[in-house]
Design an enzyme around this catalytic site. Structure first.
Site, PDB file in Angstrom:
ATOM      1  N   LYS A 141       6.348  -1.683   1.929  1.00  0.00           N
ATOM      2  CA  LYS A 141       5.157  -1.136   2.586  1.00  0.00           C
ATOM      3  C   LYS A 141       4.025  -2.155   2.434  1.00  0.00           C
ATOM      4  CE  LYS A 141       3.112   3.455   3.266  1.00  0.00           C
ATOM      5  NZ  LYS A 141       3.168   3.442   4.722  1.00  0.00           N
ATOM      6  N   LEU A 147      10.914   1.566   7.090  1.00  0.00           N
ATOM      7  CA  LEU A 147      10.286   2.104   5.890  1.00  0.00           C
ATOM      8  C   LEU A 147      10.976   3.429   5.519  1.00  0.00           C
ATOM      9  CD1 LEU A 147       7.755   1.491   4.041  1.00  0.00           C
ATOM     10  CD2 LEU A 147       6.828   3.540   5.101  1.00  0.00           C
ATOM     11  N   TYR A 160       0.824  -1.200   0.000  1.00  0.00           N
ATOM     12  CA  TYR A 160       0.000   0.000   0.000  1.00  0.00           C
ATOM     13  C   TYR A 160       0.858   1.249   0.000  1.00  0.00           C
ATOM     14  CZ  TYR A 160       0.795   0.920   5.031  1.00  0.00           C
ATOM     15  OH  TYR A 160       1.354   1.220   6.246  1.00  0.00           O
ATOM     16  N   GLU A 180      12.317   2.991  14.096  1.00  0.00           N
ATOM     17  CA  GLU A 180      11.255   3.898  13.635  1.00  0.00           C
ATOM     18  C   GLU A 180      10.070   3.723  14.572  1.00  0.00           C
ATOM     19  OE1 GLU A 180       9.623   2.920   9.751  1.00  0.00           O
ATOM     20  OE2 GLU A 180       9.768   0.771  10.130  1.00  0.00           O
TER      21      GLU A 180
HETATM   22  N1  PDD Z   1       2.602   4.947   7.529  1.00  0.00           N
HETATM   23  N2  PDD Z   1       7.328   3.875   9.043  1.00  0.00           N
HETATM   24  C1  PDD Z   1       6.212   3.132   9.036  1.00  0.00           C
HETATM   25  C2  PDD Z   1       6.253   1.762   9.620  1.00  0.00           C
HETATM   26  C3  PDD Z   1       5.034   3.655   8.463  1.00  0.00           C
HETATM   27  O1  PDD Z   1       3.922   2.896   8.439  1.00  0.00           O
HETATM   28  C4  PDD Z   1       5.030   4.981   7.940  1.00  0.00           C
HETATM   29  C5  PDD Z   1       3.813   5.596   7.332  1.00  0.00           C
HETATM   30  C6  PDD Z   1       6.221   5.717   7.994  1.00  0.00           C
HETATM   31  C7  PDD Z   1       6.318   7.116   7.431  1.00  0.00           C
HETATM   32  O2  PDD Z   1       6.357   7.119   6.025  1.00  0.00           O
HETATM   33  P1  PDD Z   1       5.794   8.359   5.176  1.00  0.00           P
HETATM   34  O3  PDD Z   1       6.491   9.545   5.677  1.00  0.00           O
HETATM   35  O4  PDD Z   1       6.161   8.030   3.768  1.00  0.00           O
HETATM   36  O5  PDD Z   1       4.297   8.426   5.417  1.00  0.00           O
HETATM   37  C8  PDD Z   1       7.357   5.138   8.541  1.00  0.00           C
HETATM   38  C9  PDD Z   1       1.402   5.359   6.845  1.00  0.00           C
HETATM   39  C10 PDD Z   1       1.091   6.814   6.935  1.00  0.00           C
HETATM   40  C11 PDD Z   1       0.266   4.461   7.294  1.00  0.00           C
HETATM   41  O6  PDD Z   1       0.531   3.294   7.511  1.00  0.00           O
HETATM   42  O7  PDD Z   1      -0.877   4.920   7.368  1.00  0.00           O
END
Ligand code: PDD
Length: 293
Positions: free
Chosen positions: A153, A209, A33, A185
């Site tokens: 992801k 991620l 996703y 993270e």
């Molecule tokens: N999640 N690390 C993890 C495990 C994440 O699920 C996310 C984002 C991030 C931040 O990535 P970005 O800056 O590209 O949104 C880091 C999304 C928002 C979610 O699962 O809804």
């Protein structure tokens, strides 16, 4: 106000969107996703998100069902069709997911000749909670119990869900994950610390991620001459930090002011966060007006 979503080639009211119980996303969590914010109806860092989507699809050996141009058209159509659900600023986020599709027989190995299931939706982004800028949020540290391909992801988020709930059970907004003594993270965010004015964040690796918001924050730091370093952060260093932030597409950049029940630095959002938040807000305004993407 109807919510319109995209499913396998059609735009439909959300109540009518149906996938099969034999979808491999449902049975195995076999899919990936993305979440892409859009400010004032304009997508932030679309090429970066589509690049990461491609990397995730490659990571699970699934072909990309659509071209970048087709994806962009779908997202823009969703933003338009759901405009009346968004606030005056028209800030929305796109959620998209691609699963390996449906096959009647449940079998762990990939079925042959199967069409991926493609789903996308737009959701309003609420205005940032002013209380967060005043008080920040609480976080807890937890051992990272996930697998070793966290750079994909994947929709398979059970570990993240359980860890986030553990944080919520302790009245915290996020769980910061520690593996082999190093901070990796958050359960759905990247992590930063500030020490002696230097912004630090862990270097990219398969264990985390590669966040688009993380990269943008580092870019803004470079642009505005804020010292920063991509470096390993030990659990001890996290507990000693002057400031801690988390970042994600939906939460943006949030100051963590309590960690494991103790204040971080002075227990209030710090000066470096305030500077970064100002630059991030200005960047969003540039996206809104078409001066940046
Ligand atoms: N999640 N690390 C993890 C495990 C994440 O699920 C996310 C984002 C991030 C931040 O990535 P970005 O800056 O590209 O949104 C880091 C999304 C928002 C979610 O699962 O809804």
């Amino acid at each position: 106000m109807t919510t319109t979503v995209y499913l396998n080639g059609s735009f439909v009211p959300i109540e009518e969107a149906r996938v099969s119980v034999t979808d491999r996303g449902f049975l195995f969590g076999d899919g990936v996703y993305e979440v892409i914010p859009a400010y004032g109806g304009r997508l932030l860092r679309l090429p970066h998100h589509l690049r990461r989507l491609q990397d995730s699809l490659d990571g699970i050996r699934l072909g990309n069902p659509l071209s970048d141009h087709e994806w962009e058209n779908i997202f823009n159509e969703l933003l338009t069709r759901n405009r009346d659900r968004a606030g005056a600023d028209n800030d929305q986020s796109i959620y998209l997911q691609v699963t390996r599709g449906t096959a009647l027989k449940r079998d762990h190995s990939f079925p042959e000749q199967i069409e991926p299931t493609v789903y996308a939706a737009a959701n309003p982004i609420p205005a940032p909670d002013p209380d967060i800028a005043i008080r920040g949020v609480a976080a807890v540290t937890l051992q990272d119990i996930r697998w070793q391909w966290c750079d994909i992801k994947a929709i398979t988020l059970l570990a993240n869900v359980l860890m986030r709930q553990q944080a919520v059970d302790q009245s915290a907004a996020e769980a910061l994950l520690v593996r082999d003594g190093l901070v990796i993270e958050g359960s759905s965010s990247n992590v930063f610390v500030v020490n002696d004015g230097v912004i630090q964040t862990p270097p990219k690796s398969p264990l985390m991620l590669p966040g688009i918001t993380r990269d943008l924050a580092l870019e803004l730091a470079a642009l505005h001459n804020l010292p920063y370093r991509e470096t390993d952060i030990s659990e001890a260093a996290l507990h000693d930090a002057d400031e801690i932030w988390i970042s994600s597409s939906t939460r943006e950049i949030v100051p963590v002011t309590r960690l494991d029940g103790k204040p971080v630095g002075g227990g209030e959002p710090g000066p470096v966060w305030k500077t970064m938040a100002r630059h991030y807000r200005a960047y969003k305004d540039d996206v809104r007006s078409g001066r940046a993407d």
